[in-house]
Scaffold this motif. Structure first.
Motif, PDB file in Angstrom:
ATOM      1  N   GLY A 331       0.831  -1.214   0.000  1.00 30.13           N
ATOM      2  CA  GLY A 331       0.000   0.000   0.000  1.00 30.13           C
ATOM      3  C   GLY A 331       0.856   1.251   0.000  1.00 30.13           C
ATOM      4  N   ASP A 332       1.865   1.280   0.860  1.00 26.03           N
ATOM      5  CA  ASP A 332       2.754   2.457   0.950  1.00 26.03           C
ATOM      6  C   ASP A 332       3.475   2.679  -0.374  1.00 26.03           C
ATOM      7  OD1 ASP A 332       1.999   2.682   3.536  1.00 26.03           O
ATOM      8  OD2 ASP A 332       3.827   1.780   4.381  1.00 26.03           O
ATOM      9  N   PHE A 333       3.951   1.577  -0.949  1.00 28.36           N
ATOM     10  CA  PHE A 333       4.710   1.670  -2.209  1.00 28.36           C
ATOM     11  C   PHE A 333       3.822   2.231  -3.326  1.00 28.36           C
ATOM     12  CE2 PHE A 333       5.973  -0.640  -6.181  1.00 28.36           C
ATOM     13  CZ  PHE A 333       7.169   0.038  -6.402  1.00 28.36           C
ATOM     14  N   MET A 334       2.610   1.709  -3.430  1.00 32.59           N
ATOM     15  CA  MET A 334       1.726   2.189  -4.501  1.00 32.59           C
ATOM     16  C   MET A 334       1.426   3.674  -4.296  1.00 32.59           C
ATOM     17  SD  MET A 334      -0.909  -0.769  -5.691  1.00 32.59           S
ATOM     18  CE  MET A 334      -1.778  -1.091  -4.190  1.00 32.59           C
ATOM     19  N   LYS A 335       1.172   4.043  -3.039  1.00 34.17           N
ATOM     20  CA  LYS A 335       0.820   5.441  -2.730  1.00 34.17           C
ATOM     21  C   LYS A 335       1.991   6.374  -3.031  1.00 34.17           C
ATOM     22  CE  LYS A 335      -0.086   6.133   1.574  1.00 34.17           C
ATOM     23  NZ  LYS A 335      -0.770   5.732   2.787  1.00 34.17           N
ATOM     24  N   GLN A 336       3.190   5.941  -2.644  1.00 35.94           N
ATOM     25  CA  GLN A 336       4.336   6.849  -2.732  1.00 35.94           C
ATOM     26  C   GLN A 336       5.042   6.822  -4.088  1.00 35.94           C
ATOM     27  OE1 GLN A 336       6.595   5.492   0.632  1.00 35.94           O
ATOM     28  NE2 GLN A 336       5.024   6.199   2.058  1.00 35.94           N
ATOM     29  N   LYS A 337       5.024   5.671  -4.772  1.00 35.53           N
ATOM     30  CA  LYS A 337       5.864   5.538  -5.970  1.00 35.53           C
ATOM     31  C   LYS A 337       5.080   5.319  -7.268  1.00 35.53           C
ATOM     32  CE  LYS A 337      10.109   5.645  -4.193  1.00 35.53           C
ATOM     33  NZ  LYS A 337      10.019   5.623  -2.781  1.00 35.53           N
ATOM     34  N   CYS A 338       3.798   5.089  -7.185  1.00 36.79           N
ATOM     35  CA  CYS A 338       3.068   4.674  -8.392  1.00 36.79           C
ATOM     36  C   CYS A 338       1.929   5.631  -8.752  1.00 36.79           C
ATOM     37  CB  CYS A 338       2.520   3.264  -8.228  1.00 36.79           C
ATOM     38  SG  CYS A 338       3.744   2.069  -7.723  1.00 36.79           S
ATOM     39  N   ALA A 339       2.078   6.899  -8.361  1.00 39.29           N
ATOM     40  CA  ALA A 339       1.002   7.862  -8.643  1.00 39.29           C
ATOM     41  C   ALA A 339       0.733   7.928 -10.148  1.00 39.29           C
ATOM     42  CB  ALA A 339       1.382   9.226  -8.113  1.00 39.29           C
ATOM     43  N   GLY A 348      -6.511 -13.879  -2.161  1.00 37.03           N
ATOM     44  CA  GLY A 348      -7.569 -14.733  -1.629  1.00 37.03           C
ATOM     45  C   GLY A 348      -7.746 -14.493  -0.147  1.00 37.03           C
ATOM     46  N   ASN A 349      -7.138 -13.416   0.370  1.00 34.31           N
ATOM     47  CA  ASN A 349      -7.227 -13.150   1.808  1.00 34.31           C
ATOM     48  C   ASN A 349      -7.663 -11.698   2.035  1.00 34.31           C
ATOM     49  OD1 ASN A 349      -6.715 -12.623   4.540  1.00 34.31           O
ATOM     50  ND2 ASN A 349      -5.160 -14.239   4.615  1.00 34.31           N
ATOM     51  N   LEU A 350      -8.957 -11.537   2.278  1.00 34.79           N
ATOM     52  CA  LEU A 350      -9.504 -10.170   2.386  1.00 34.79           C
ATOM     53  C   LEU A 350      -9.097  -9.484   3.684  1.00 34.79           C
ATOM     54  CD1 LEU A 350     -12.953 -10.763   0.717  1.00 34.79           C
ATOM     55  CD2 LEU A 350     -10.961  -9.584  -0.192  1.00 34.79           C
ATOM     56  N   GLU A 351      -8.776 -10.271   4.700  1.00 28.67           N
ATOM     57  CA  GLU A 351      -8.297  -9.671   5.955  1.00 28.67           C
ATOM     58  C   GLU A 351      -6.944  -9.017   5.722  1.00 28.67           C
ATOM     59  OE1 GLU A 351      -9.827  -9.131   8.904  1.00 28.67           O
ATOM     60  OE2 GLU A 351     -11.504  -9.807   7.675  1.00 28.67           O
ATOM     61  N   LEU A 352      -6.069  -9.738   5.000  1.00 30.73           N
ATOM     62  CA  LEU A 352      -4.751  -9.162   4.689  1.00 30.73           C
ATOM     63  C   LEU A 352      -4.905  -7.931   3.804  1.00 30.73           C
ATOM     64  CD1 LEU A 352      -2.517 -12.312   4.029  1.00 30.73           C
ATOM     65  CD2 LEU A 352      -2.229 -10.612   5.839  1.00 30.73           C
ATOM     66  N   ALA A 353      -5.854  -7.996   2.876  1.00 29.98           N
ATOM     67  CA  ALA A 353      -6.050  -6.880   1.947  1.00 29.98           C
ATOM     68  C   ALA A 353      -6.381  -5.585   2.695  1.00 29.98           C
ATOM     69  CB  ALA A 353      -7.148  -7.217   0.947  1.00 29.98           C
ATOM     70  N   LYS A 354      -7.020  -5.725   3.852  1.00 30.89           N
ATOM     71  CA  LYS A 354      -7.359  -4.517   4.642  1.00 30.89           C
ATOM     72  C   LYS A 354      -6.102  -3.775   5.091  1.00 30.89           C
ATOM     73  CE  LYS A 354     -11.729  -6.231   6.466  1.00 30.89           C
ATOM     74  NZ  LYS A 354     -12.276  -7.061   7.533  1.00 30.89           N
ATOM     75  N   LYS A 355      -4.999  -4.500   5.202  1.00 29.44           N
ATOM     76  CA  LYS A 355      -3.751  -3.885   5.677  1.00 29.44           C
ATOM     77  C   LYS A 355      -3.117  -2.968   4.642  1.00 29.44           C
ATOM     78  CE  LYS A 355      -4.219  -6.259   9.359  1.00 29.44           C
ATOM     79  NZ  LYS A 355      -4.891  -5.614  10.468  1.00 29.44           N
ATOM     80  N   VAL A 356      -3.597  -3.045   3.395  1.00 30.89           N
ATOM     81  CA  VAL A 356      -3.032  -2.216   2.323  1.00 30.89           C
ATOM     82  C   VAL A 356      -3.213  -0.728   2.660  1.00 30.89           C
ATOM     83  CG1 VAL A 356      -3.301  -1.603  -0.136  1.00 30.89           C
ATOM     84  CG2 VAL A 356      -3.333  -3.993   0.578  1.00 30.89           C
ATOM     85  N   GLY A 357      -4.292  -0.417   3.356  1.00 26.62           N
ATOM     86  CA  GLY A 357      -4.481   0.953   3.833  1.00 26.62           C
ATOM     87  C   GLY A 357      -4.927   1.932   2.758  1.00 26.62           C
TER      88      GLY A 357
END
Ligand SMILES: C[S@@+](CC[C@H](N)C(=O)[O-])C[C@H]1O[C@@H](n2cnc3c(N)ncnc32)[C@H](O)[C@@H]1O
Length: 386
Positions: A331-339, A348-357
């Motif tokens: 999440g941090d990488f996409m936000k900071q480097k992939c604008a 396949g893990n929606l709980e983990l996906a929540k951590k993307v922020g």
């Protein structure tokens, strides 16, 4: 023998939740579906068309050509109904065939009984007519016949594909937790990547997503990587027509050196597998491979494109805590480097996906085998780049 130009009902099967992408492919090839169902598309086409469908489709499982649809009340009636069909129109007496069936009828106690009854009926018909019979077995190396039977409605098809079309033939080394090729293709279609802007695939594993992207961009179709289909064992098949179709496939290839496809992985071994697979597919020259942490992946400034991750889902106990950190960093990488890019995570893990922020703007449903998966879309707006 069967006239390969005769048009009949054709049913193309695919994975549940992939039919939208299969429909897009079918229409692009110039076919018009009669009906679109949950796991397949029905249309009217010839065996000759089925050859083309087999050679082109990236998201299909099997292409089925109808033999006969009939009323079938009880398993005891299978033998008589099947024996009445003119099998010598389809199958050489010295040929080889296999049977596959899906039955939903209360008289069916064991699924294999349907296959056995169909096989016996075909064999006995040949024996009575010719004094000898075609060989049969479970290998899909010759003609393949398929029955779908629901309540009192049964349909027998020629399975023109044989082995599944979900495998695209270039992946000789699967690596760790690879995506099946048909699923990878469907997820790329779902991103609406236009094949002219960069496609970035960090955590690429055996390279399936990057290779599928390169195949799409250069119009290389699965038929280039496979040399056997079950339609080849049906009477009326013309080998020279098949070779002409392969020549046409080769002529469709376009090279697009301006398109940037980048695949990276922290594992040197994964990258070496991915390179070999790309080489088999003939697209290694299209993909920049990098061995690095995903956060070090090169992100071209212009034009902006699609960045797609398929991180591990954490199926074993204890893995999740470590993966929470990975998803947070993605999440941090996409936000900071992939604008300016469109970001996607297939998981396949929606709980983990929540951590993307980040807030997903779309959640596209897929199945990966029995795992309920999502392709999450993130709009990474410009101006948020550090
Ligand atoms: C689920 S697999 C990807 C499978 C891939 N889609 C395919 O079809 O083969 C996840 C990959 O992420 C890689 N990986 C794990 N942590 C990473 C990190 N921090 N940076 C880069 N790659 C990483 C693993 O080596 C593994 O190959």
């Amino acid at each position: 023998m069967l006239d390969f130009n005769e048009r009949r009902k054709v049913f193309i099967t695919c994975k549940d939740r992939s039919v939208t992408y299969l429909e897009k492919e079918v229409r692009e090839l110039g076919f018009v579906p009669e009906s679109v169902q949950r796991t397949g598309i029905e249309l009217i086409a010839s065996m000759e068309d089925c050859m083309d469908l087999n050679l082109h489709l990236r998201t299909a499982s099997h292409v089925l050509f109808e033999i006969k649809s009939f009323y079938l009340r009880h398993a005891d009636d299978i033998y008589r109904r099947v024996k009445a069909i003119n099998w010598e129109e389809y199958l050489d007496v010295d040929g080889y065939f296999s049977i596959n069936s899906v039955a939903d009828n209360e008289s069916v106690t064991t699924p294999l009984i349907v296959n056995v009854k169909i096989k016996d009926a075909i064999v006995d018909r040949f024996r009575e007519k010719f004094g000898r019979r075609p060989d049969s077995g479970s290998e899909f190396s010759g003609a393949v016949f398929q029955m779908f039977w629901k309540e009192t409605q049964a349909t027998l098809y020629i399975n023109t594909s044989g082995d599944t079309l979900a495998k695209h033939g270039y992946r000789k080394i699967p690596g760790k937790a690879p995506m099946m090729e048909d699923l990878a293709a469907a997820t790329i279609y779902a991103t609406e990547w236009n094949t002219r802007v960069p496609f970035i695939n960090p955590m690429c594993g055996s390279g399936t997503l990057a290779i599928e992207a390169a195949l799409m961009a250069t119009k290389r179709y699965p038929g280039l990587y496979r040399s056997h289909y079950a339609f080849m064992s049906i009477l009326g098949y013309d080998e020279s027509a098949y070779h002409a179709k392969i020549k046409k496939l080769e002529a469709k290839i376009v090279e697009v050196p301006e398109v940037k496809i980048i695949a990276s992985d922290i594992s040197l071994q994964a990258i070496s597998f991915a390179k070999e697979n790309a080489m088999t597919a003939g697209v290694d020259h299209m993909i920049d491979f990098q061995v690095c942490d995903f956060a070090e992946t090169e992100i071209p400034e212009k034009p902006r494109g699609v960045i797609m991750f398929n991180p591990e889902y954490g199926e074993r106990l204890g893995e999740e805590t470590e993966l929470e950190q990975t998803y947070r960093r993605i999440g941090d990488f996409m936000k900071q480097k992939c604008a300016g890019y469109r970001g996607y995570i297939f998981t396949g893990n929606l709980e983990l996906a929540k951590k993307v922020g980040l807030k997903a703007s779309r959640r596209i449903e897929f199945w990966n085998g029995t795992i309920d998966c999502r392709l999450l879309k993130y709009d990474l707006y410009e101006g948020k780049r550090d």
